[in-house]
Structure formats: structure tokens, C-alpha cells
Design an enzyme around this catalytic site. Structure first.
Site, PDB file in Angstrom:
ATOM      1  N   HIS A 138      -1.392   1.284   7.485  1.00 17.85           N
ATOM      2  CA  HIS A 138      -1.873   1.199   6.109  1.00 17.85           C
ATOM      3  C   HIS A 138      -1.743   2.579   5.474  1.00 17.85           C
ATOM      4  O   HIS A 138      -1.730   3.599   6.175  1.00 17.85           O
ATOM      5  CB  HIS A 138      -3.342   0.742   6.121  1.00 17.85           C
ATOM      6  CG  HIS A 138      -3.921   0.494   4.770  1.00 17.85           C
ATOM      7  ND1 HIS A 138      -3.340  -0.339   3.842  1.00 17.85           N
ATOM      8  CD2 HIS A 138      -5.063   0.971   4.175  1.00 17.85           C
ATOM      9  CE1 HIS A 138      -4.074  -0.371   2.746  1.00 17.85           C
ATOM     10  NE2 HIS A 138      -5.120   0.415   2.925  1.00 17.85           N
ATOM     11  N   CYS A 153       0.825  -1.213   0.000  1.00 22.68           N
ATOM     12  CA  CYS A 153       0.000   0.000   0.000  1.00 22.68           C
ATOM     13  C   CYS A 153       0.854   1.256   0.000  1.00 22.68           C
ATOM     14  O   CYS A 153       0.446   2.302  -0.513  1.00 22.68           O
ATOM     15  CB  CYS A 153      -0.952   0.006   1.197  1.00 22.68           C
ATOM     16  SG  CYS A 153      -0.130  -0.145   2.797  1.00 22.68           S
TER      17      CYS A 153
END
Length: 355
Positions: free
Chosen positions: A294, A31
Site C-alpha cells: 500500500h 493508492c
């Protein structure tokens, strides 16, 4: 973050622009790369140049990180369907092959990836230019070739040091691809930029050696922007080593950033000093610590804001950007979505700043 109007927002973006809007598949904690790649794809000057680069690649071109990036962007741009998801497998494999830092499946830093990608792109373009000259070295004293990556992202700083004994000012210039800014609780981006260029006292054990006085002297120094880039990338330093705790921790501080920005920490003769910048993308770190979490990105496509979370894409309202400013309380907040990398594109407008 997409909200109930995500489908409506995505439809609006597709209707108002010619951009293809695609998510990127995650290959195990990639990510950090996906969020930055989206910001770069929607950076219009960068996309135009890399698509042009892709169109000129020979069929037998040697694979490297830049060619893989160009192929990925060309793939997205040439899709007949306007939206969907693609798998940047070739790019990720090349990234891991070239740099062992990104080979593990551990959480990586989006800022480190951005720096590596831009620096590699510059080096690869410089090598291509050298091959075009038949490998001949540059004449002595010649500057390194300036690539189109430099033209888009590189700015110039000047470090001014004033000797308090003789008042002589020493100036040293250096280039930058992004600016890393210290942050405080409940501050603004403009205050972070002011602090970046604040005057610092050099005294006691940190005195300055003045060439004019030929000895150590007390001095004042400051860092100013001498050349403003076309696309300005600002890195908010949310990860800090805490000596008392003996470890890195994430700063949850609330840092307000504007949709439009005019730099005030420039030299009097700075190139592009009067330029206005518009916020184009925000890479957001989601999580409470530096070693896990994330990354997602909020990106402006023409007049519409989009939310990218790996393969998922949604339309969002502009007001939702405020949710990434941070928390007014350092602890006890459920909000872990924090703006980390800010991409501003120079618009040239001279309107007042929106704060």
C-alpha cells in the site's frame, strides 16, 4: 499513523493555511497514484502552474492526462468546504486508457507512475507549443521547448570521466526529473547522495575509450549535479532484484532523511549549489514486498504535517516522520512503513543542515 491528535492536527492545518485538504478515493489499488497526486498538489510551484493552466483551458479542449490532472486540482482548490474526499475517476480512467501498465488492479509502482505522469505532462505541453506555431518544426539544432514542468522539476547532471593516461576529462551532460539512489542498511540520505557521486574506477573489461589517446584506457568517472531543480525528487531504491533468489525483494533498510538538506555533490559552478531544501512530502510504501502492499503520503502544509491514506486525512506530529526511516534489522521487524519518494522544495536559505 494519525494518532490521537489527528483531528487537532487537521484543524491546525486548516487554521494555518488557505489550502483545501482532501483525500482521494481509491479505485482498486490506485493508492500508488493517490499518494503521488497528493505530493504534487501540495508542491506549491506545481500547483500554481497547473491551476493557471486549468483556468486557461478552452471549453472544447481535447481530453488528455494533463487536462484531467488540471481539472482534478482545480476541483479540489475550488471546493467551498475545506476538507473532505473527492473521486479522481476521470483522471484514473484516462491514465488506464493511455497506458496499459496501469490498467490492471495489481499493485503498481509509485515511482513509475510519477515518471510517466511528469514525462507525459512535458510531452503534452510541448505538443501544445508546437500547435501554437502552426505545426512548424523547430529550426535544426534547436533545443526542445522547455515547459513549466521542466522549470520546476528538471535538474542537470554532468558525467565526468578522467583518463588516467593523459588526464583528459570528458564531460557529458544529461537532464533528470528525479534521482534514484542506492541504499544500504543504517545509512543516511546524505551518504546515499555521496555514494551517487562517488568516483568509480573503469579498468579491466570496463576500460574507457579516450578520444585523446585513441584507445581504451583506465579511467575514473563520477556523476555530479550541475543544475539544481526548484523541486528535488529523490527515489530510494527499495526494490532490488536478487540474483541468488531469482526475484525482486524489498529492502527494509533504515535510511535517515533530514527535514532540511543542502546538496554537497554539485559541481563548483553549479546553478543553485548553495540552496537549502526543505522536506515537503514523503511517499511511503507499506508492506513487505514489491508486488503487494500500500502507498500513503506524509505532506507538509505550511507548518503542519498531514497523513494521507486514500480518502482518509489526519494531522500528525513532525516526529512521526521518523517512523518511515525503516528498520535497524532487516528481518523480524513489524515496521513495514518505509519512505520511498522524497520531495524537497528549494528554500534558498543558507542555514546548516538538520540531520
Amino acid at each position: 499513523m494519525g494518532g490521537n491528535n489527528s483531528k487537532l492536527g487537521l484543524d491546525k492545518a486548516l487554521a494555518e493555511s488557505k489550502d483545501n485538504i482532501y483525500g482521494l478515493e481509491n479505485f482498486g489499488n490506485t493508492c500508488y497514484a493517490n499518494s503521488v497526486l497528493q505530493a504534487l498538489y501540495f508542491c506549491q510551484p506545481f500547483r500554481e502552474k497547473i491551476l493557471q493552466y486549468a483556468s486557461q483551458l478552452p471549453e472544447d479542449a481535447e481530453e488528455n492526462l494533463l487536462t484531467c490532472l488540471a481539472e482534478l486540482f482545480a476541483q479540489i482548490n475550488s471546493m467551498k468546504k475545506r476538507t473532505g474526499a473527492v473521486a479522481p475517476r476521470k483522471f484514473v480512467n484516462r491514465l488506464k486508457k493511455d497506458n496499459e501498465l496501469f490498467r490492471s488492479y495489481q499493485h503498481q509502482d509509485a515511482h513509475e507512475f510519477l515518471n510517466y505522469l511528469l514525462n507525459q505532462a512535458c510531452e503534452l505541453l510541448e505538443e501544445e507549443e508546437k500547435r501554437k506555431r502552426g505545426g512548424a518544426p523547430l529550426p535544426p539544432g534547436s533545443p526542445s521547448p522547455r515547459t513549466w514542468v521542466h522549470d520546476i522539476f528538471q535538474g542537470k547532471l554532468v558525467n565526468e570521466t578522467r583518463c588516467l593516461q593523459c588526464e583528459t576529462v570528458t564531460r557529458r551532460e544529461e537532464e533528470f526529473m528525479d534521482l534514484s539512489l542506492e541504499i544500504d542498511q543504517n545509512c543516511s540520505l546524505t551518504s546515499c547522495l555521496r555514494n551517487f557521486s562517488a568516483t568509480e574506477m573503469l579498468d579491466k573489461d570496463d576500460k574507457f575509450f579516450c578520444d585523446h589517446c585513441c584507445c581504451l584506457q583506465e579511467a575514473q568517472k563520477r556523476m555530479l549535479i550541475k543544475q539544481v531543480p526548484t523541486c528535488l525528487i529523490l527515489h530510494l531504491k527499495r526494490f532490488k532484484y536478487m540474483e541468488m533468489q531469482g526475484k525482486m525483494r524489498k529492502l527494509m533498510y533504515r535510511v535517515v532523511f533530514p527535514l532540511e538538506l543542502k546538496l554537497s555533490n554539485t559541481t563548483a559552478d553549479a546553478v543553485g549549489a548553495d540552496s537549502m531544501f526543505s522536506l515537503a512530502a514523503v511517499v511511503v510504501h507499506v508492506g513487505s514486498g514489491p508486488t503487494h502492499g500500500h502507498y500513503v503520503s506524509l505532506i507538509k502544509s505550511h507548518n503542519t504535517w498531514l497523513f494521507f491514506d486514500d480518502e482518509s486525512v489526519a494531522g500528525i506530529d513532525e516526529s512521526q516522520i521518523q517512523s518511515t526511516f525503516g528498520s535497524t534489522q532487516e528481518y523480524g521487524s513489524n515496521n513495514t512503513d518505509h519512505g520511498y519518494l522524497l520531495f524537497f522544495e528549494r528554500s534558498g536559505a543558507k542555514t546548516s543542515i538538520v540531520s
